[in-house]
Design a protein around this motif. Structure first.
Motif, PDB file in Angstrom:
ATOM      1  N   VAL A  56      27.332 -23.684  26.260  1.00  0.00           N
ATOM      2  CA  VAL A  56      26.444 -23.885  25.112  1.00  0.00           C
ATOM      3  C   VAL A  56      25.846 -22.555  24.678  1.00  0.00           C
ATOM      4  CG1 VAL A  56      24.389 -25.062  24.250  1.00  0.00           C
ATOM      5  CG2 VAL A  56      25.914 -26.231  25.871  1.00  0.00           C
ATOM      6  N   LEU A  57      25.363 -21.776  25.642  1.00  0.00           N
ATOM      7  CA  LEU A  57      24.796 -20.467  25.307  1.00  0.00           C
ATOM      8  C   LEU A  57      25.838 -19.589  24.626  1.00  0.00           C
ATOM      9  CD1 LEU A  57      22.776 -19.733  28.582  1.00  0.00           C
ATOM     10  CD2 LEU A  57      21.829 -20.365  26.354  1.00  0.00           C
ATOM     11  N   ASP A  58      27.065 -19.591  25.133  1.00  0.00           N
ATOM     12  CA  ASP A  58      28.115 -18.731  24.577  1.00  0.00           C
ATOM     13  C   ASP A  58      28.440 -19.107  23.142  1.00  0.00           C
ATOM     14  OD1 ASP A  58      28.285 -17.342  26.929  1.00  0.00           O
ATOM     15  OD2 ASP A  58      30.185 -18.218  27.585  1.00  0.00           O
ATOM     16  N   THR A  59      28.628 -20.397  22.885  1.00  0.00           N
ATOM     17  CA  THR A  59      29.127 -20.820  21.580  1.00  0.00           C
ATOM     18  C   THR A  59      28.038 -21.005  20.537  1.00  0.00           C
ATOM     19  OG1 THR A  59      29.066 -23.134  22.289  1.00  0.00           O
ATOM     20  CG2 THR A  59      31.144 -21.946  22.603  1.00  0.00           C
ATOM     21  N   ARG A  60      26.783 -21.148  20.962  1.00  0.00           N
ATOM     22  CA  ARG A  60      25.697 -21.396  20.014  1.00  0.00           C
ATOM     23  C   ARG A  60      24.677 -20.267  19.952  1.00  0.00           C
ATOM     24  NH1 ARG A  60      29.327 -24.325  19.233  1.00  0.00           N
ATOM     25  NH2 ARG A  60      29.334 -26.609  19.362  1.00  0.00           N
ATOM     26  N   CYS A  61      24.614 -19.448  20.983  1.00  0.00           N
ATOM     27  CA  CYS A  61      23.561 -18.424  21.063  1.00  0.00           C
ATOM     28  C   CYS A  61      24.114 -16.999  21.100  1.00  0.00           C
ATOM     29  CB  CYS A  61      22.684 -18.653  22.298  1.00  0.00           C
ATOM     30  SG  CYS A  61      22.032 -20.331  22.446  1.00  0.00           S
ATOM     31  N   SER A  77      24.143 -13.227  26.874  1.00  0.00           N
ATOM     32  CA  SER A  77      25.531 -13.209  27.325  1.00  0.00           C
ATOM     33  C   SER A  77      25.668 -13.004  28.830  1.00  0.00           C
ATOM     34  CB  SER A  77      26.302 -12.114  26.581  1.00  0.00           C
ATOM     35  OG  SER A  77      25.617 -10.874  26.681  1.00  0.00           O
ATOM     36  N   SER A  78      24.556 -12.850  29.540  1.00  0.00           N
ATOM     37  CA  SER A  78      24.619 -12.675  30.990  1.00  0.00           C
ATOM     38  C   SER A  78      23.303 -13.121  31.605  1.00  0.00           C
ATOM     39  CB  SER A  78      24.880 -11.212  31.348  1.00  0.00           C
ATOM     40  OG  SER A  78      23.733 -10.419  31.077  1.00  0.00           O
ATOM     41  N   PRO A  79      23.313 -13.528  32.872  1.00  0.00           N
ATOM     42  CA  PRO A  79      22.058 -13.896  33.531  1.00  0.00           C
ATOM     43  C   PRO A  79      21.018 -12.781  33.483  1.00  0.00           C
ATOM     44  CG  PRO A  79      23.918 -14.667  34.830  1.00  0.00           C
ATOM     45  CD  PRO A  79      24.493 -13.814  33.721  1.00  0.00           C
ATOM     46  N   GLU A  80      21.445 -11.534  33.672  1.00  0.00           N
ATOM     47  CA  GLU A  80      20.490 -10.427  33.630  1.00  0.00           C
ATOM     48  C   GLU A  80      19.846 -10.300  32.254  1.00  0.00           C
ATOM     49  OE1 GLU A  80      23.407  -9.492  36.894  1.00  0.00           O
ATOM     50  OE2 GLU A  80      23.563 -10.176  34.811  1.00  0.00           O
ATOM     51  N   GLY A  81      20.646 -10.519  31.194  1.00  0.00           N
ATOM     52  CA  GLY A  81      20.111 -10.423  29.839  1.00  0.00           C
ATOM     53  C   GLY A  81      19.145 -11.544  29.524  1.00  0.00           C
ATOM     54  N   ILE A  82      19.487 -12.758  29.964  1.00  0.00           N
ATOM     55  CA  ILE A  82      18.595 -13.898  29.737  1.00  0.00           C
ATOM     56  C   ILE A  82      17.272 -13.668  30.448  1.00  0.00           C
ATOM     57  CG2 ILE A  82      18.287 -16.365  30.148  1.00  0.00           C
ATOM     58  CD1 ILE A  82      21.396 -16.589  29.981  1.00  0.00           C
ATOM     59  N   GLN A 306      32.924  -5.469  38.131  1.00  0.00           N
ATOM     60  CA  GLN A 306      33.286  -6.672  37.387  1.00  0.00           C
ATOM     61  C   GLN A 306      32.389  -6.841  36.161  1.00  0.00           C
ATOM     62  OE1 GLN A 306      32.721 -10.443  39.422  1.00  0.00           O
ATOM     63  NE2 GLN A 306      34.471 -11.362  38.382  1.00  0.00           N
ATOM     64  N   GLU A 307      33.024  -7.136  35.016  1.00  0.00           N
ATOM     65  CA  GLU A 307      32.286  -7.396  33.779  1.00  0.00           C
ATOM     66  C   GLU A 307      31.854  -8.855  33.813  1.00  0.00           C
ATOM     67  OE1 GLU A 307      30.203  -7.058  31.216  1.00  0.00           O
ATOM     68  OE2 GLU A 307      31.478  -5.402  30.533  1.00  0.00           O
ATOM     69  N   ARG A 308      30.559  -9.080  33.952  1.00  0.00           N
ATOM     70  CA  ARG A 308      30.082 -10.453  34.156  1.00  0.00           C
ATOM     71  C   ARG A 308      29.421 -11.027  32.912  1.00  0.00           C
ATOM     72  NH1 ARG A 308      27.409  -9.327  40.053  1.00  0.00           N
ATOM     73  NH2 ARG A 308      25.861  -8.346  38.690  1.00  0.00           N
ATOM     74  N   THR A 309      29.474 -10.296  31.807  1.00  0.00           N
ATOM     75  CA  THR A 309      28.916 -10.824  30.562  1.00  0.00           C
ATOM     76  C   THR A 309      30.001 -11.550  29.771  1.00  0.00           C
ATOM     77  OG1 THR A 309      29.395  -8.830  29.295  1.00  0.00           O
ATOM     78  CG2 THR A 309      27.297  -8.890  30.455  1.00  0.00           C
ATOM     79  N   THR A 310      29.565 -12.401  28.875  1.00  0.00           N
ATOM     80  CA  THR A 310      30.495 -13.070  27.963  1.00  0.00           C
ATOM     81  C   THR A 310      31.247 -12.024  27.155  1.00  0.00           C
ATOM     82  OG1 THR A 310      28.967 -14.925  27.789  1.00  0.00           O
ATOM     83  CG2 THR A 310      30.645 -14.727  26.073  1.00  0.00           C
ATOM     84  N   ILE A 311      32.547 -12.220  27.001  1.00  0.00           N
ATOM     85  CA  ILE A 311      33.353 -11.256  26.257  1.00  0.00           C
ATOM     86  C   ILE A 311      33.130 -11.455  24.758  1.00  0.00           C
ATOM     87  CG2 ILE A 311      35.687 -10.447  25.758  1.00  0.00           C
ATOM     88  CD1 ILE A 311      34.650  -9.740  28.557  1.00  0.00           C
TER      89      ILE A 311
END
Length: 777
Positions: A56-61, A77-82, A306-311
């Motif tokens: 939901v976060l990826d597709t709407r936020c 796009s990532s737990p750290e960012g949130i 590792q890239e752990r954020t949404t691409i």
């Protein structure tokens, strides 16, 4: 009594009818204190986050909150960012007199408390961890509720209450300020200026927030990926100075790449980073503004994180590493006969100059390395730190092709010797670091550029005497198989795109890059550019890029008849300032004739045909504009008056009989009399010369308009009416028939179709689009 008050407020929130007003949150829920929210992906809460919340976060936020230019720096796009939350400080600020402190996730703070000390404020509740407080004290939840309480008018153009400009003022409200925000901007809920999330999506987010907002990273690298990483880290971190210098060079060109090791089913992407710890130990990131800044450690290790954020499409630069690539790097950097006696300095005046730092590495090795992944390197110019901003991008035309000089012709010992003799003249603005005075530095670097060009032209007159090799023989042919040999760049006002192939109609200009030019552009716009720098740093970078663009165009002009070069250049730079005319006069010393025998009075058109013929085996057809259906092809010949009404990028979805979709991109090319005016772009616009190109698939990362055509009849009606537009009302009428406005009640359903279709078209290059430029028309 306190319990009753809390229950009352929570009831109001959950009803979706109101928000918390002027409440003393500290009295109700205690003082703020950062929470530990990261849990393992194998836990129940971790699995729930990854399966139900993150989608939901990826597709709407994330489509608006994903990167540097996310409103309020909120990266969802990532737990750290949130967990980091909001900041009122702008990243993109073209007026600041002094460089600001960087705020890059993972690099500039290692935990949430450090972000709080840098004035980032939470969007999740950081007070007492009860279900009531977790909802009442969450900016994110209250923003969702505010949207549910004030829906948008269906399928209408929004009024002036809504500001969608990139430079709009940002509220970045804390919970203590949220009541005022809701009073002043009742339609300020999230997603901003778009329909709210569905009830099911809202329930997923509410349940997650109510239970404390626990988050998990994606699964760690697979055993296969880790084995491949171990091999690559062993190669890059050998003790030999030759290996160390080579690894430094490789890193400074690949640090933006999204690296993957399993092309059939890539489970993860990785970033090549500098660490103070060797392979086998936990990565400890070296935090510097630029990739070549002093690491302040005795030994740098190059590691894969590792890239752990949404691409995200706008920052996605995929690069495959495999055994063949490893052998290629060995042949380029280790096998050649040269000796490294000491590692070069990290002082800014030398580290910012790759010709000094990597002087001992053979020029052919460096150039061939860049050519092998030329699209990736140039994509760094486009998707790297300067990816946003009109001033950063108005230095390039809206549509042009890029080719490269053959290493065998221009990466010779004689060229290498010339570069070494004039390496001081190749100094770049990044030597001034992040605070610079634009005018005095422009004079300095203009003089250095003139000095270098004089030496370059002198050598070129010898190398190409009598027109020898001044034919398509000069071009790199991609070694017969590499599609990086021909590229197209599209500028979309304040964003841009690079793709393989010579795409679209014949452009006004073309660049031919040689090694020194290619390298300088990279160190100017990517390795040496600081998005947090002051106005002087940003302006001098923009002004210096003028020189490099002119140099690339000059290389192309050298293939045209001598008597036509000035005439063509004057057409490219109509109405240009006197200073540019003086610059041109000083660069007429190259006097060798073209080796091509032209047969018509339109040699540029002939040359384009010859270039396509010479590079035919490696010309990518992925975005071949001649392959769109005939009905849509008429868009390529639209009259300028209709083109003027188009946004820069339009995505078109055409539904097929089996319910699948074909995708096309309409690109609006802004024509200019010249592109040498820094602050008066409108004054240089040649509106009557605007053109459009429609290509199959998706070009660009920031759709401004989305069109949905249900069948062939709608395709016919759309393409008949689009070229007939003359005024804004015509465009809006067409949008009402075939467009998916940001206020469309099913906007998110169409957004999902758009992204699902993009996955099929883009494959490994797929990433979430960004909706920050979506139009309101």
């Amino acid at each position: 009594m306190k319990k009753i008050i809390i229950s009352t407020f929570v009831l109001i929130i959950l009803s979706g009818c109101a928000y918390l007003g002027n409440v003393h949150y500290n009295d109700l829920f205690g003082l703020e204190q950062t929470q530990e929210r990261i849990v393992s992906h194998s836990t129940l809460s971790g699995a729930d986050f990854l399966q139900n919340v993150k989608p939901v976060l990826d597709t709407r936020c994330v489509v608006c909150h994903g990167c540097y230019d996310a409103p309020c720096q909120l990266k969802l796009s990532s737990p750290e960012g949130i967990d980091r939350g909001l900041s009122k400080e702008l990243v993109y600020d073209g007026t600041r007199l002094l460089a600001t402190t960087p705020s890059r996730l993972l690099f500039d703070a290692t935990n949430t408390q450090q972000w709080r000390e840098k004035n980032f404020t939470p969007v999740l509740n950081e007070r007492i961890q009860t279900e009531e407080a977790n909802l009442a004290g969450s900016v994110l939840f209250n923003s969702l509720v505010l949207k549910q309480s004030h829906e948008l008018p269906a399928n209408e153009v929004l009024d002036d209450e809504f500001d969608f400009s990139l430079n709009r003022s940002q509220t970045c409200a804390t919970m203590g300020e949220f009541d005022q925000l809701a009073d002043e901007q009742p339609h300020g809920g999230m997603p901003y200026g778009l329909p709210g999330v569905s009830r099911e999506e809202f329930n997923h987010l509410q349940r997650w927030l109510k239970t404390g907002g626990k988050m998990s990273h994606i699964a760690p690298p697979s055993k296969l990926e880790q084995n491949k990483i171990n091999g690559w880290e062993a190669f890059l971190n050998q003790d030999s100075l030759k290996y160390q210098l080579s690894a430094r060079y490789i890193y400074e060109h690949w640090f933006l790449a999204h690296i993957y090791f399993t092309p059939e089913n890539p489970q993860s992407f990785f970033k090549l980073v500098r660490s103070s710890t060797p392979p086998g130990e936990k990565i400890k990131l070296i935090n510097t503004r630029r990739p070549y800044d002093d690491p302040k450690v005795s030994r740098v290790y190059y590691r894969f994180m590792q890239e752990r954020t949404t691409i995200l499409s706008k920052t996605h630069l995929p690069l495959e590493l495999n055994e063949a690539k490893l052998l290629r790097l060995y042949d380029q950097f280790i096998a050649p006969d040269y000796t490294v006696t000491q590692m070069p300095s990290y002082k800014p005046e030398s580290a910012s100059n790759p010709f000094k730092t990597f002087e001992v590495i053979p020029i052919n090795s460096k150039y061939q390395f860049m050519l092998d992944e030329a699209e990736l390197i140039i994509m760094g110019f486009i998707k790297g730190p300067v990816c946003r901003g009109q001033i950063a991008l108005n230095v390039i035309n809206d549509h042009f092709w890029v080719a490269f000089a053959d290493p065998a012709k221009v990466a010779t010992p004689a060229v290498g010797e010339m570069l070494m003799q004039h390496e001081d003249a190749l100094e770049l603005p990044a030597a001034e670091e992040s605070n610079a005075l634009p005018i005095s530095n422009w004079v300095k670097y203009s003089a250095l550029e003139q000095k270098y060009l004089k030496a370059k032209v002198g050598l070129a007159n010898e190398m190409f005497k009598g027109g020898e090799h001044l034919t398509t023989d000069l071009l790199w042919k991609g070694d017969g198989h590499n599609e990086n040999a021909a590229l197209t760049i599209f500028r979309h006002f304040d964003s841009a795109t690079v793709v393989k192939g010579f795409i679209g109609q014949e452009p006004k200009t073309t660049w031919i890059l040689d090694y020194a030019l290619f390298e300088r552009i990279h160190y100017l716009l990517v390795a040496g550019f600081d998005v947090y720098g002051n106005v002087g740093h940003q302006l001098i970078t923009r002004l210096y890029m003028d020189f490099l663009r002119l140099e690339g165009e000059q290389n192309f002009l050298a293939l045209l008849p001598e008597h036509k070069r000035d005439q063509i250049k004057k057409h490219w730079y109509r109405k240009s300032p006197p200073s540019l005319a003086d610059f041109f006069k000083n660069n007429r010393e190259f006097s060798q004739p073209s080796g091509i025998k032209y047969e018509t009075n339109d040699p540029q058109h002939e040359l384009y045909g010859l270039m396509k013929e010479a590079l035919a085996p490696v010309l990518s057809k992925q975005y071949d504009y001649t392959q769109v259906p005939k009905a849509l092809g008429v868009i390529n010949a639209m009259p300028a008056k209709a083109v003027n009404l188009l946004p820069q990028l339009s995505f078109v979805l055409v539904k097929q009989s089996d319910d699948s979709h074909k995708a096309y991109t309409i690109i609006h090319h802004n024509a200019h009399y010249n592109i040498s005016s820094l602050l008066n772009e409108d004054g240089q616009r040649a509106y009557k010369e605007d053109t459009a190109t429609i290509v199959p698939g998706f070009i660009g990362d920031y759709p401004e308009s989305i069109w949905y055509l249900n069948n062939d009849q709608q395709v016919a009606a759309f393409t008949e009416q689009l070229p007939m537009m003359e005024i804004e009302a015509d465009y809006r009428a067409l949008k009402s028939k075939f467009g998916i406005r940001r206020t469309h009640p099913q906007f998110w359903q169409y957004s999902d179709i758009l992204h699902d279709t993009a996955k099929q078209y883009r494959g490994i290059e797929y990433g979430m689009f960004d909706y920050n430029r979506l139009e309101n028309r």
